[in-house]
Design an enzyme around this catalytic site. Structure first.
Site, short mmCIF file in Angstrom:
data_model
loop_
_atom_site.label_atom_id
_atom_site.label_comp_id
_atom_site.label_asym_id
_atom_site.label_seq_id
_atom_site.Cartn_x
_atom_site.Cartn_y
_atom_site.Cartn_z
N CYS A 1 -19.43 -6.41 3.48
CA CYS A 1 -18.80 -5.15 3.84
C CYS A 1 -17.49 -5.05 3.06
O CYS A 1 -16.88 -6.07 2.77
CB CYS A 1 -18.52 -5.15 5.35
SG CYS A 1 -17.59 -3.71 5.90
N CYS B 1 -16.27 -9.11 5.62
CA CYS B 1 -15.67 -7.81 5.37
C CYS B 1 -14.42 -8.02 4.52
O CYS B 1 -13.47 -8.66 4.96
CB CYS B 1 -15.34 -7.12 6.69
SG CYS B 1 -14.53 -5.54 6.43
N CYS C 1 0.39 0.22 10.32
CA CYS C 1 -0.08 -0.81 9.38
C CYS C 1 1.02 -1.65 8.74
O CYS C 1 1.93 -1.13 8.09
CB CYS C 1 -0.93 -0.17 8.29
SG CYS C 1 -1.68 -1.43 7.22
N CYS D 1 0.83 -1.21 0.00
CA CYS D 1 0.00 0.00 0.00
C CYS D 1 0.87 1.27 0.00
O CYS D 1 1.85 1.35 0.74
CB CYS D 1 -0.92 -0.02 1.22
SG CYS D 1 -2.05 1.37 1.25
N CYS E 1 0.34 4.88 6.99
CA CYS E 1 -0.32 4.67 8.28
C CYS E 1 0.68 3.95 9.20
O CYS E 1 1.12 2.83 8.89
CB CYS E 1 -1.57 3.83 8.11
SG CYS E 1 -2.60 4.44 6.76
N ARG F 1 -17.94 -2.94 18.04
CA ARG F 1 -17.18 -4.17 17.77
C ARG F 1 -15.87 -4.20 18.53
O ARG F 1 -15.02 -3.31 18.39
CB ARG F 1 -16.93 -4.31 16.26
CG ARG F 1 -16.26 -5.64 15.88
CD ARG F 1 -16.22 -5.87 14.38
NE ARG F 1 -17.54 -5.77 13.81
CZ ARG F 1 -17.90 -4.84 12.93
NH1 ARG F 1 -17.02 -3.98 12.48
NH2 ARG F 1 -19.13 -4.80 12.47
N CYS G 1 -19.50 1.78 8.84
CA CYS G 1 -18.73 1.15 9.90
C CYS G 1 -17.48 2.02 10.05
O CYS G 1 -16.67 2.11 9.12
CB CYS G 1 -18.36 -0.27 9.49
SG CYS G 1 -17.20 -1.06 10.61
N1 SAM Z 1 -6.70 0.47 3.14
C1 SAM Z 1 -7.99 0.69 3.65
C2 SAM Z 1 -8.04 1.80 4.68
O1 SAM Z 1 -7.03 2.11 5.25
O2 SAM Z 1 -9.15 2.29 4.91
C3 SAM Z 1 -8.63 -0.55 4.24
C4 SAM Z 1 -7.79 -1.54 5.01
S1 SAM Z 1 -7.05 -0.94 6.53
C5 SAM Z 1 -5.96 -2.25 6.95
C6 SAM Z 1 -8.41 -1.03 7.69
C7 SAM Z 1 -8.18 -0.63 9.11
O3 SAM Z 1 -7.43 -1.62 9.79
C8 SAM Z 1 -7.40 0.62 9.40
O4 SAM Z 1 -8.16 1.78 9.24
C9 SAM Z 1 -7.02 0.43 10.85
O5 SAM Z 1 -8.03 0.98 11.69
C10 SAM Z 1 -6.98 -1.08 11.02
N2 SAM Z 1 -5.62 -1.56 11.30
C11 SAM Z 1 -4.61 -1.68 10.42
N3 SAM Z 1 -3.49 -2.13 11.02
C12 SAM Z 1 -3.81 -2.30 12.33
C13 SAM Z 1 -3.06 -2.73 13.47
N4 SAM Z 1 -1.78 -3.06 13.38
N5 SAM Z 1 -3.69 -2.79 14.65
C14 SAM Z 1 -5.00 -2.46 14.74
N6 SAM Z 1 -5.75 -2.04 13.71
C15 SAM Z 1 -5.16 -1.95 12.51
C1 DTB Z 2 -11.27 -2.71 11.66
O1 DTB Z 2 -11.66 -1.76 12.36
N1 DTB Z 2 -10.34 -3.59 12.02
C2 DTB Z 2 -10.11 -4.55 10.97
C3 DTB Z 2 -11.12 -4.13 9.88
N2 DTB Z 2 -11.72 -2.96 10.44
C4 DTB Z 2 -10.70 -3.93 8.50
C5 DTB Z 2 -8.69 -4.66 10.58
C6 DTB Z 2 -7.74 -4.97 11.71
C7 DTB Z 2 -6.42 -5.17 11.12
C8 DTB Z 2 -5.38 -5.60 12.12
C9 DTB Z 2 -4.04 -5.77 11.52
C10 DTB Z 2 -3.95 -6.82 10.46
O2 DTB Z 2 -4.46 -7.97 10.65
O3 DTB Z 2 -3.34 -6.57 9.43
FE1 SF4 Z 3 -2.84 1.18 3.38
FE2 SF4 Z 3 -2.76 0.00 5.76
FE3 SF4 Z 3 -3.15 2.61 5.60
FE4 SF4 Z 3 -5.11 0.94 4.79
S1 SF4 Z 3 -4.33 1.17 6.87
S2 SF4 Z 3 -4.37 2.77 3.73
S3 SF4 Z 3 -3.84 -0.74 3.98
S4 SF4 Z 3 -1.30 1.52 4.95
#
Ligand code: SAM
Ligand code: DTB
Ligand code: SF4
Length: 328
Positions: free
Chosen positions: A130, A98, A61, A54, A58, A262, A190
C-alpha cells in the site's frame, strides 16, 4: 445478508450513530459475524519512506514543514532499506506494508521511479503493498498499479464542510479526485478519517456518508484517533473518548458491512479491554509495529499477546484476491 448500499441519508447514519451504545455494538457485531472470518484481523505495518518537510498545512500533522515539531526531516529511503523493513514486518506477522511519504502530491521524477522500484520489491515478498503519497493523477495511479501496488491510502479526514478548518492548502474535491483516479487504475481504496480534531458529530456522520456513497465502498476504512503532537495547531486537543471511537467503528461497520475497518492511530492510549470492544464493534484491522509514521504504536509482541488473549488471528495476504468479495 446485509445489503450493500450507496444511497445512505445523513439521518439514517445519524440514527445508527446515536443508537444506545450496547445496542449499537450488538448490531455491528451481528453484521460482522455474518462474515465467517470475523476473528481474523488484518495487520498492516507502516513505514515512513520520506519524512517531514511537507508543504501542506494539515493542522494535525507533525510532518508539515510550517509547524515546529520534533520530527526530523528524512529524504526518500533507499530501496534496500525498504526491503529490509518489509521483511522484518512480514516475519512479525504483517500481511501488508503501507509506505507513507510526506508529499503534497506525486511528481513524475526520480523519487517516483524509486517508489515504483520499492513497490515491485515488496510485492515480490508476497506482501500486499500500500502507498500513501498524497495526490495522484490517473497515469501515476496506473504506474503504481502496473508495479504491483495493491492499495492506495488517501484519507478524507473529516467532513467536506469541516475540511477548510483543518487544511487550507487543498480541497475536499482534490481528495475525491485522487480517490477517483485510484479506482480508475483498479487499485483497492483505503480511505477514512480522524476523530478528535474538534469536529462535530454531524461532521463524523457526513464523512462516513461520503465514503459509503462512493460508487464502491473503500476496501478499507481507517479510523484514527488524533495523536496530538507538540508544535501542531491541534497539540492541545483532548484525548478522544473510547465511546466516540466505538460509535465511529460500529457505525462504519454497519454502513459498509464488507469493508475492512481499521482501528488505526491512537492505540497506545487504549487499554486491551478498550481495543477488545473495538474488535467487538467490528474493527478487523490494525496498524502494527512500534511506530506509526512518526509517533509511537504498540509493539508487535504486545499485539500478538493481545491476539492470543482475545482469540484473534492475523489475516493472510491477498485473501480478497483468493476469495473475492461479492460486492463492495
Ligand atoms: N501526505 C500524504 C497524505 O496526506 O495523504 C500521506 C501521509 S499522511 C501522514 C496520511 C494520513 O495520516 C493523513 O491523511 C491523516 O489521516 C493521518 N495522520 C497524520 N497525522 C495524524 C495524527 N497526528 N493523528 C492521527 N492521524 C494522523
Ligand atoms: C492512516 O489512516 N493512518 C496512518 C496511515 N493511514 C498512513 C497514519 C497515522 C499517522 C499518525 C501520526 C504519525 O505517526 O505521524
Ligand atoms: Fe503533508 Fe502531513 Fe498533510 Fe500528508 S497529512 S499532506 S504528510 S502535512
Amino acid at each position: 445478508m446485509t445489503a450493500i448500499r450507496h444511497d445512505w441519508t445523513h439521518d439514517e447514519i445519524s440514527q445508527i450513530y446515536h443508537t444506545p451504545l450496547l445496542d449499537l455494538i450488538y448490531e455491528a457485531a451481528t453484521i460482522h459475524r455474518e462474515n465467517k472470518d470475523y476473528a481474523e484481523v488484518q495487520i498492516s505495518s507502516l513505514l515512513s519512506i520520506k519524512t517531514g518537510g511537507c508543504p501542506e498545512d494539515c493542522s494535525y500533522c507533525p510532518q508539515a514543514a510550517r509547524y515546529h515539531t520534533d520530527v526530523e526531516v528524512h529524504a526518500l529511503m533507499q530501496v534496500e532499506e525498504v526491503i529490509e523493513a518489509a521483511q522484518k514486518a512480514k516475519s512479525s506477522g504483517a500481511s501488508r506494508l503501507c509506505m507513507g511519504a510526506a508529499w503534497r502530491e506525486v511528481r513524475d521524477n526520480r523519487d517516483f521511479d524509486r517508489v515504483i522500484e520499492m513497490v515491485k520489491a515488496v510485492n515480490e515478498l508476497d506482501m500486499e503493498v500500500c502507498c500513501t503519497l498524497g495526490m495522484l493523477s490517473e497515469a501515476q495511479a496506473q504506474r503504481l498499479a502496473d508495479a504491483g501496488l495493491y492499495a492506495y491510502n488517501h484519507n478524507l479526514d473529516t467532513s467536506e464542510d469541516d475540511y477548510k478548518r483543518i487544511i487550507t492548502t487543498r480541497t475536499y474535491d482534490d481528495r475525491l479526485n485522487t480517490l477517483h483516479n485510484v479506482r480508475k487504475a483498479k487499485l483497492t481504496v483505503c480511505s477514512g478519517g480522524i476523530i478528535g480534531l474538534g469536529e462535530t458529530v454531524a461532521d463524523r456522520i457526513s464523512m462516513i456518508r461520503t465514503l459509503a456513497n462512493l460508487p464502491q465502498h473503500p476496501e478499507s476504512v481507517p479510523i484514527n484517533a488524533l495523536v496530538p503532537v507538540k508544535g501542531t495547531p491541534l497539540a492541545d486537543m483532548p484525548r478522544v473518548s473510547i465511546w466516540d471511537m466505538l460509535r465511529m467503528i460500529a457505525t462504519t461497520r454497519i454502513v459498509m458491512p464488507k469493508t475492512v475497518v481499521r482501528l488505526s492511530a491512537g492505540r497506545t492510549e487504549m487499554s486491551v479491554t478498550e481495543q477488545a470492544m473495538c474488535f467487538m464493534a467490528g474493527a478487523n484491522s490494525i496498524f502494527a509495529g512500534e511506530k506509526l509514521l512518526t509517533t509511537p504504536n504498540p509493539t508487535f509482541n504486545q499485539d500478538l499477546a493481545m491476539f492470543d488473549l482475545l482469540g484473534l488471528k492475523p489475516r493472510e495476504a491477498f485473501k480478497n484476491k483468493k476469495q473475492p468479495l461479492v460486492e463492495n
